[in-house]
Design a protein around this motif. Structure first.
Motif, PDB file in Angstrom:
ATOM      1  N   ILE B 248       0.853  -1.196   0.000  1.00 32.91           N
ATOM      2  CA  ILE B 248       0.000   0.000   0.000  1.00 32.91           C
ATOM      3  C   ILE B 248       0.889   1.246   0.000  1.00 32.91           C
ATOM      4  CG2 ILE B 248      -1.705   1.325   1.338  1.00 32.91           C
ATOM      5  CD1 ILE B 248      -3.095  -1.286   1.964  1.00 32.91           C
ATOM      6  N   HIS B 250       3.800   1.491  -1.474  1.00 32.97           N
ATOM      7  CA  HIS B 250       4.235   1.654  -2.872  1.00 32.97           C
ATOM      8  C   HIS B 250       3.144   2.297  -3.713  1.00 32.97           C
ATOM      9  CE1 HIS B 250       7.236  -1.967  -2.526  1.00 32.97           C
ATOM     10  NE2 HIS B 250       7.611  -0.913  -1.830  1.00 32.97           N
ATOM     11  N   VAL B 251       1.932   1.818  -3.509  1.00 34.48           N
ATOM     12  CA  VAL B 251       0.804   2.318  -4.297  1.00 34.48           C
ATOM     13  C   VAL B 251       0.596   3.808  -4.028  1.00 34.48           C
ATOM     14  CG1 VAL B 251      -1.707   2.173  -4.560  1.00 34.48           C
ATOM     15  CG2 VAL B 251      -0.342   0.084  -4.494  1.00 34.48           C
ATOM     16  N   LEU B 252       0.672   4.189  -2.742  1.00 40.79           N
ATOM     17  CA  LEU B 252       0.482   5.601  -2.398  1.00 40.79           C
ATOM     18  C   LEU B 252       1.594   6.456  -2.999  1.00 40.79           C
ATOM     19  CD1 LEU B 252      -0.628   5.521   1.335  1.00 40.79           C
ATOM     20  CD2 LEU B 252      -2.017   6.076  -0.667  1.00 40.79           C
ATOM     21  N   LYS B 254       3.306   5.896  -5.629  1.00 44.41           N
ATOM     22  CA  LYS B 254       3.056   6.001  -7.059  1.00 44.41           C
ATOM     23  C   LYS B 254       1.979   7.054  -7.320  1.00 44.41           C
ATOM     24  CE  LYS B 254       2.185   2.737 -10.754  1.00 44.41           C
ATOM     25  NZ  LYS B 254       1.606   1.405 -11.010  1.00 44.41           N
ATOM     26  N   ALA B 255       0.925   7.024  -6.489  1.00 41.70           N
ATOM     27  CA  ALA B 255      -0.168   7.988  -6.658  1.00 41.70           C
ATOM     28  C   ALA B 255       0.337   9.411  -6.451  1.00 41.70           C
ATOM     29  CB  ALA B 255      -1.290   7.682  -5.667  1.00 41.70           C
ATOM     30  N   PHE B 256       1.125   9.588  -5.399  1.00 47.74           N
ATOM     31  CA  PHE B 256       1.607  10.929  -5.086  1.00 47.74           C
ATOM     32  C   PHE B 256       2.516  11.471  -6.185  1.00 47.74           C
ATOM     33  CE2 PHE B 256       0.920  10.145  -0.325  1.00 47.74           C
ATOM     34  CZ  PHE B 256      -0.246  10.900  -0.324  1.00 47.74           C
TER      35      PHE B 256
END
Lengths: 332, 332
Positions: B248, B250-252, B254-256
């Motif tokens: 999660i 990593h995902v955040l 990437k989103a940021f």
């Protein structure tokens, strides 16, 4: 190719009967060779279908049932007592070859029991696993088994590995999918009695691409396509995935709300976050197949919406088109 | 109260020997009745200690050792062959009553094996569990067992529940801690053979506050203070916790990073996010105790920094002051 018929349990799940019916109509719009039998309270279902056009209504049939198996009911009792439930009657349609596939968001235990006692296992299949797709950084992995097969034996796990591989290759389109067994360490000598006995059997199984053990920490990164485990462990993995993600969501929400700057920051980032998290969402992949049965059974999430019912119904088409059950039968 | 002596394995873990030594000095500054024996390559350790002042150096001793057990070494072999390793020698100090407690960030398997064969179990204790604290929305829960006790028996799980309760009450200060067993459903009749057999025994055990089953999805919310399971399941829970949180993250990230607005948003929110996530960090709670031994053993995370070594060392003091082992001995 002949028409394909799905028996849809319209009374199961948190959003029944509205969402299953909507999902069925959406699937019928998408696939012109599809027929759906809506199983449940006929008057209610007819009312929900309304008038989607002759093309759709001509491919909908109804099977009126008077009982509903609730989510919390003890499965074995429910199956044997509620003979006129939508779940039991929809399964009977598959058993009697009046439908090719069964889809439901209802009581998981009842689906697992019904799958085995009503539809029945293929010859040679010792236990029929339930295999949901779980989101990973690389896309998704198949977690097999998350069903009712507690205290599995090594030979069961080998069959799960084989059926899971076939599913990932033929239905999900992963070429030569990697298979790993859930373990407490990477080394071959590690593991509990079940894993130690199963490991060499998987290693010797030439029809799968076995890559050894997978530690739970490597599951979310997408280390293996097919993740084999006993259903007790599978259940823990599946539910903890859900639990941790939910809790981190709460924590983030709290952080974003903690002061004006972070609220402003949240406002600016939220669409990017939502977009990234969407790739972490299994809705588009459909429900969890129950493999090794004399028919197709798909269990969608209890809180499934129309999109998941639609995907699950269309997924059954892929099973048939890819001759999934024939391939499993030939390999077990 | 007499001085309290901790034997610190300074050669174990990713950050050895610098971080263990730093942590020891920090602990010595905090607790004036503490003494630490630094176990490892003496010249290196002396060099790292430098000159923290007479008050500190007078409470440090050295035990020179020439071997190191690596993280990936097979535990049983390592313990029996590397007699002059820091891990084995530090454990011997506890066995020979030259130290009260053992702390290490080294090879988990070797610590688990060494704990049982070098230090030994208390009379009546069938298996000695490793019990890390895991972060939850309410604070933390004790996950017992995450050790090497694969294929546990019901009677083992009952002892784990009892020892875990005592630990949470007397060391972590939770009054009348709730105890639950990891299961695939909330109902008493659910579970694999182990859980079904253990459930009534836990229910009958009057010395614990047993609240029934816990599904994995409810672990992160903090539903129970003491979470009892077989070590295989405990390992899966512990490592999946880590894996999902990492993914999660990593995902955040990437989103940021996905566009200018979200990067700006991240900049504004990041300190609040970090603050909230900090409460999700077990560093402050110390390491995982191995319970039921004739001495105190604490395993810190392999990647532990000075703060974790410090907390783990001080935690051993609490064990002693709270007479943890005496209470366990009286209750088993």
């Amino acid at each position: 190719m002949a028409d394909f018929i799905v028996a849809l349990d319209c009374m199961g799940g948190d959003n029944a009967p509205e969402e299953p019916v909507k999902g069925a109509i959406d699937a019928l719009k998408k696939d012109k060779e599809l027929r759906v039998i809506l199983v449940g309270d006929e008057a209610t279902l007819r009312n929900l279908v309304q008038d989607p056009g002759e093309d759709i209504t001509s491919r909908i049939e109804y099977l009126h049932t008077t009982e509903v198996i609730e989510t919390a009911e003890p499965p074995v009792k429910a199956i044997s007592r509620k003979k006129d439930s939508s779940l039991v009657q929809a399964m009977k349609l598959v058993k009697d070859e009046k439908a090719d596939a069964f889809v439901s968001a209802g009581n998981s235990g009842a689906i697992l029991v019904g799958g085995q006692v009503i539809i029945g296992r293929m010859p040679g299949v010792k236990r029929a696993p339930l295999a949901p797709l779980i989101p990973t950084e690389k896309g998704f992995s198949l977690l097999i088994d998350c069903g009712a097969n507690l205290d599995s034996k090594p030979e069961n796990l080998v069959q799960f590995a084989l059926m899971g591989s076939i599913y990932m290759e033929h239905v999900m389109g992963k070429k030569n999918p990697t298979v790993a067994i859930v373990n407490v360490g990477a080394e071959e000598e590690k593991g509990n009695a079940l894993v130690k006995e199963t490991f060499p059997l998987l290693k010797a199984e030439e029809r799968i691409n076995f890559i050894g053990s997978i530690e739970a920490r490597d599951i979310p990164s997408g280390y293996a396509d097919v993740i084999v485990c006993d259903a007790f462990v599978g259940n823990v993995i599946l539910k903890l995935y859900e639990g941790v993600a939910k809790t981190i969501g709460h924590v983030l929400k709290k952080a974003f709300k903690s002061n004006v700057l972070s609220m402003l920051g949240a406002g600016l980032s939220i669409s990017a976050i939502k977009k990234e998290l969407k790739s972490f969402d299994t809705k588009e992949y459909g429900g969890a197949p129950m493999l090794g049965l004399n028919g197709m059974v798909v269990k969608t999430h209890g809180s499934a919406k129309a999109i998941e019912f639609k995907t699950s119904i269309l997924q059954c088409r892929t099973f048939r088109d890819q001759r999934l059950n024939e391939i499993i039968r030939d390999n077990i």
